[in-house]
Design an enzyme around this catalytic site. Structure first.
Site, PDB file in Angstrom:
ATOM      1  CD  GLU A 344      -6.932 -34.159  -2.823  1.00 41.78           C
ATOM      2  OE1 GLU A 344      -6.609 -35.278  -2.368  1.00 41.78           O
ATOM      3  OE2 GLU A 344      -6.482 -33.710  -3.881  1.00 41.78           O
ATOM      4  CG  ASP A 368      -1.246 -37.202  -4.430  1.00 41.45           C
ATOM      5  OD1 ASP A 368      -1.992 -37.163  -3.439  1.00 41.45           O
ATOM      6  OD2 ASP A 368      -1.591 -36.846  -5.566  1.00 41.45           O
ATOM      7  CG  HIS A 534      -3.746 -38.657  -0.066  1.00 39.00           C
ATOM      8  ND1 HIS A 534      -5.026 -38.220   0.209  1.00 39.00           N
ATOM      9  CD2 HIS A 534      -3.408 -38.089  -1.256  1.00 39.00           C
ATOM     10  CE1 HIS A 534      -5.451 -37.436  -0.764  1.00 39.00           C
ATOM     11  NE2 HIS A 534      -4.484 -37.339  -1.665  1.00 39.00           N
TER      12      HIS A 534
END
Length: 597
Positions: A344, A368, A534
């Site tokens: 991401e 995550d 994260h």
């Protein structure tokens, strides 16, 4: 598998400069100190070269000043030599009194430390104290190293406490010097509105000494369609994938399952994506042979990130394979240094991964910080009680596939326990075990373009450090640290909890070390105070090294559970308060500002 020891970046690797400093008064004093002072320098050089390596596996080199340093002229000569030799770290050693302002290293961007020998004949501790005062008065923070026990003049032993501080300082300082001048490569832009994806250029430039590079994800399409990748390597990689990357469960509903032909096409695409991302980061001379000289250079990127969602994944296969295999310590070319690639395009998590990699030389876990499972919640949904390290609850670390295969925990230390090793210690059996512990599951339905996610569960009992850099308006960057251990849950608990989110993604169950008070009073409080969705996870309890590194970069630490005897910051930090080290850290970082102003 073969192993590759290469410097994949432009420019030479940073060296450690050692400055033997002494009392410059001739006529008996200086002469009596020459040999013992120079021997101190050589002893430190031996310690560092025998215990440290660069992340690419190359030995760390030390450069010793040509002469002992008794005054400003010799200090200038040493500085000139260090600049010529590519020194990025400065360590001064002395057994005696010296003239502080005439002999200290005044380069404001090179991390520096002074070891003042604890002796009584001509005490280096007196110089150490005076030199630290000079550094602090001039605004040049330096690390003070002073042994606990008095030694005899000429004693060549570096005591364990001194050796520990020298190594802790040198590891962090080499990380600072290594990242300087390198690039962060954004492949795409902001994913799904995640603020960490925003490349904050002042942060990279002023705190890390790095530049930012950008490539639109359409560059992947161009290179795929025009064949701008090594065709021979592609065939080799695809065959390796067929032999080593077994497919896992397809949990998609029937009407969304991809055909065998589509899945085979996805494998071809994701392998090409991995080759292209690597070439974008560090270049590939093969491309020049193909007529693509500009593309052959790469972006000199020590870290990168791939946006993926949603602009890419709504139409093309996910970047999960690309991210996972690049961040792993091996691929079709053998065992090699892992790359730092963030899913991401979370630039801040990539920076944290880069910190961890440079400090440990091993692969990092991107995840995550998904869920805190309390003991009561686990019992409610499974009918089972958590036990052992997990008794007080666990944090579920999971993401859609970029997790390094090293983090299966299938590699073995010498004593047989799970480990994540520097690549030069990884055996072919270790790599094979990681591959056999991983399944590649077809991407779930909200990845409309297909692809595959890594699926494994990290073995328990691994000492680990969870960390994250966050940017705070009005403050700047701050660092969070939580040391702890991975745990394994019984299958009848793991399966229920794992299937409540997505069982095709890699899972790491993590329990932080608790202090019984404050943020670390319980597992819930750690999760509740985490500053982002994260985190990056490193092997081992490296919180002390991270704190040392952060202080060099002037990044305050907002939370940590590192014991006090492993916290090592510049001596000036104590001048900002001693009863509240966390507050002193913030004040010191605020006053000194980023390393590269």
């Amino acid at each position: 598998m073969s192993q590759s020891f290469v410097n994949r970046y432009k420019g030479s690797l940073p060296k450690i400069g050692i400055r033997p400093v002494l009392d410059g008064r001739q006529g008996g004093i200086r002469e009596s100190l020459e040999n013992v002072t120079m021997e101190m320098a050589h002893s430190v050089a031996r310690l560092l070269t025998e215990n440290l390596k660069h992340s690419g596996g190359q030995p760390v080199e030390c450069v010793i000043a040509d002469t002992t340093i008794g005054g400003v002229a010799e200090a200038a000569q040493a500085a000139e030599k260090f600049a010529r030799e590519g020194v990025g770290v400065s360590i001064t050693v002395t057994p005696s009194w010296c003239y502080p302002t005439e002999t200290i290293d005044t380069d404001p961007t090179i991390p520096k430390a002074i070891w003042g020998f604890n002796g009584t004949e001509r005490p280096g501790a007196v110089y150490l104290a005076a030199a630290m005062s000079a550094h602090n008065q001039k605004g040049l923070p330096s690390f003070a190293i002073y042994g606990k026990d008095v030694q005899d003049m000429g004693d060549k032993e570096i005591t364990p406490d001194v050796a520990g501080k020298l190594l802790q300082f040198a590891k962090a300082a080499l990380a600072v010097a290594t990242m300087r001048g390198k690039s962060y490569l954004s492949m795409g832009n902001v994913s799904m509105g995640i603020a960490g994806c925003i490349a904050d250029e002042p942060f990279f430039q002023r705190y890390l000494g790095m530049r930012n590079e950008y490539v639109d994800m359409t560059e992947f399409v161009r290179r795929i369609e025009m064949g701008i990748y090594d065709k021979d390597e592609y065939e080799k990689a695809l065959q390796w994938v067929k032999e080593n990357c077994g497919e896992g469960e397809d949990v998609n509903p029937v009407h969304l399952k991809r055909t065998r032909e589509q899945k085979d096409g996805d494998w071809k695409t994701v392998v090409k994506m991995a080759l292209i991302a690597r070439d974008l980061m560090v270049g590939n001379p093969k491309l020049a042979e193909m007529g693509y000289g500009e593309e052959a250079h790469g972006r000199n990127a020590i870290a990168a990130g791939f946006q993926g969602q949603r602009a890419w994944t709504d139409y093309f296969p996910t970047g999960d394979f690309m991210e996972a295999i690049l961040t792993t310590s091996f691929d079709w070319n053998g065992i090699r240094e892992p790359y730092t690639v963030s899913t991401e395009n979370d630039t801040l998590n990539a920076v944290t991964m880069m910190f961890g990699h440079l400090l440990t030389n091993s692969a990092q876990l991107f995840a995550d910080v998904r869920t805190y499972w309390s003991p009561d919640a686990v019992e409610r949904v499974t009918g089972k009680k958590l036990t052992g390290l997990a008794e007080g609850g666990v944090i579920h670390l999971i993401n859609s596939g970029p997790a390094s295969l090293d983090w299966t925990g299938a590699q073995k230390a010498a004593d047989g326990t799970p480990a994540i090793k520097p690549f030069w210690d990884i055996s072919e059996d270790d790599a094979k075990a990681c591959l056999e512990s991983t399944k590649w599951c077809p991407a779930v339905d909200f990845f409309r373009g297909g692809g595959f996610s890594t699926d494994f569960t990290t073995k328990g009992g691994i000492p680990a450090t969870m960390a994250r850099v966050n940017l705070i308006a009005g403050v700047g960057p701050v660092l969070q640290i939580a040391e702890g251990y991975t745990v394994e849950l019984p299958d009848d608990i793991h399966d229920v909890l794992d299937r409540r989110t997505n069982q095709t993604w890699p899972t790491t169950w993590f329990v932080p070390n608790l202090a019984g008070e404050g943020v670390f009073k319980d597992v819930y409080s750690v999760m509740n105070n985490w500053g982002s969705n994260h985190c990056a996870v490193s092997f081992g309890h490296i919180g002390g090294d991270l704190i040392t590194l952060a202080s060099m970069l002037r990044i305050p630490v907002s939370m940590h559970n590192v014991p006090g005897d492993r916290v090592f910051r510049p001596a000036a930090w104590s001048a900002f308060g001693t009863s509240d080290p966390e507050g002193a850290d913030y004040r010191a970082c605020g006053v000194y500002g980023p390393l590269y102003k």
